[in-house]
Design an enzyme around this catalytic site. Sequence first.
Site, PDB file in Angstrom:
ATOM      1  N   LYS A 155       0.068  -2.952  -9.507  1.00 25.45           N
ATOM      2  CA  LYS A 155       0.384  -3.954  -8.500  1.00 25.45           C
ATOM      3  C   LYS A 155      -0.125  -5.117  -8.909  1.00 25.45           C
ATOM      4  CE  LYS A 155       2.762  -1.305  -5.334  1.00 25.45           C
ATOM      5  NZ  LYS A 155       4.036  -1.373  -5.533  1.00 25.45           N
ATOM      6  N   GLU A 204       0.531   3.980  -9.679  1.00 20.05           N
ATOM      7  CA  GLU A 204       1.196   2.547  -9.187  1.00 20.05           C
ATOM      8  C   GLU A 204       0.799   1.261  -9.838  1.00 20.05           C
ATOM      9  OE1 GLU A 204       3.157   1.832  -5.471  1.00 20.05           O
ATOM     10  OE2 GLU A 204       1.486   3.299  -4.646  1.00 20.05           O
ATOM     11  N   ASP A 234       5.499   3.160  -8.257  1.00 19.55           N
ATOM     12  CA  ASP A 234       5.805   2.747  -9.246  1.00 19.55           C
ATOM     13  C   ASP A 234       5.965   3.621 -10.626  1.00 19.55           C
ATOM     14  OD1 ASP A 234       5.771   0.202  -7.783  1.00 19.55           O
ATOM     15  OD2 ASP A 234       3.684  -0.145  -8.355  1.00 19.55           O
TER      16      ASP A 234
END
Length: 279
Positions: free
Chosen positions: A122, A120, A100
């Site tokens: 999430k 990342e 990401d």
Amino acid sequence: MGGDSLDDSARGKGQSHRLQRQHELAGGPLGIFGDDAKKHDLSIREVMNGIMEALQTNHPDLSFRHRPDISKREINDKLASIDSSLGQVMFVQKASIKPDGGIIEAKDKSGNYRVVLVSESKHQGNDVKKIRAGIKQGKNKDKDLMVAGNAIERVHKNIQELRNYLLDEIHFPYVVFLQGSNFATKTFFVDSPDGRKVEISHDAGNLNRIDRVTASSYGMEINQSYCRNVFVELDDHMQMLQAASLYFQSDSWTAGDMAEILWDVASTSLDILSGELYA
């Protein structure tokens, strides 16, 4: 490639001290964000852009790049360069991994880019928001809590591919921020509009998904950074472990919180690689 060589050990220590002084003088990366931005949940990509800017400012004698992905072909080529039996299988020629926040790298004195930071973010579990709004969930729309899914487990693929790519390194700067009711680290209660207090249990098997992710950190303590590889003794040899740094909480991570953690990991990477980065 690897960590500091024996020939560069003295230089590495000197560069380590230098990097630490620069870090202290700069006051970390938070100066790149306004006071309001520090308190809100900017995207991980926006935070990484800020980290990239701070690295360039604090280390003008280094060359950095921030790219969105690494191709499977590049990963396989790296593996094959280590051992000819590795990196031989690939069916989808355009396959890649796309963390990401992207990948930040620094160019070493041999002209090779070395990974400094990967991130990342999430989110899984909207129970708190739904409860506060009085919205029922489930198939029949009669439940306060939604049984957690398994989508978050996909993060393991990216982590494993980066392990492959960094197999010859002694650091693993992969940070994952996980947020939402599926990642609560303690039990708490949420007020519903009908006056009830709904429990969000941190150890309920139908809700918590932390245990689904911690395989990527060998079950070590969460909310800690493991940029430096871990070495464990097994009988007559040492085993190197590359552990992802996994950060969990039910609330959203703010830009300031993420930036501080990411800056620390990036600084550790530069410290470890310092003997190979400077001419």
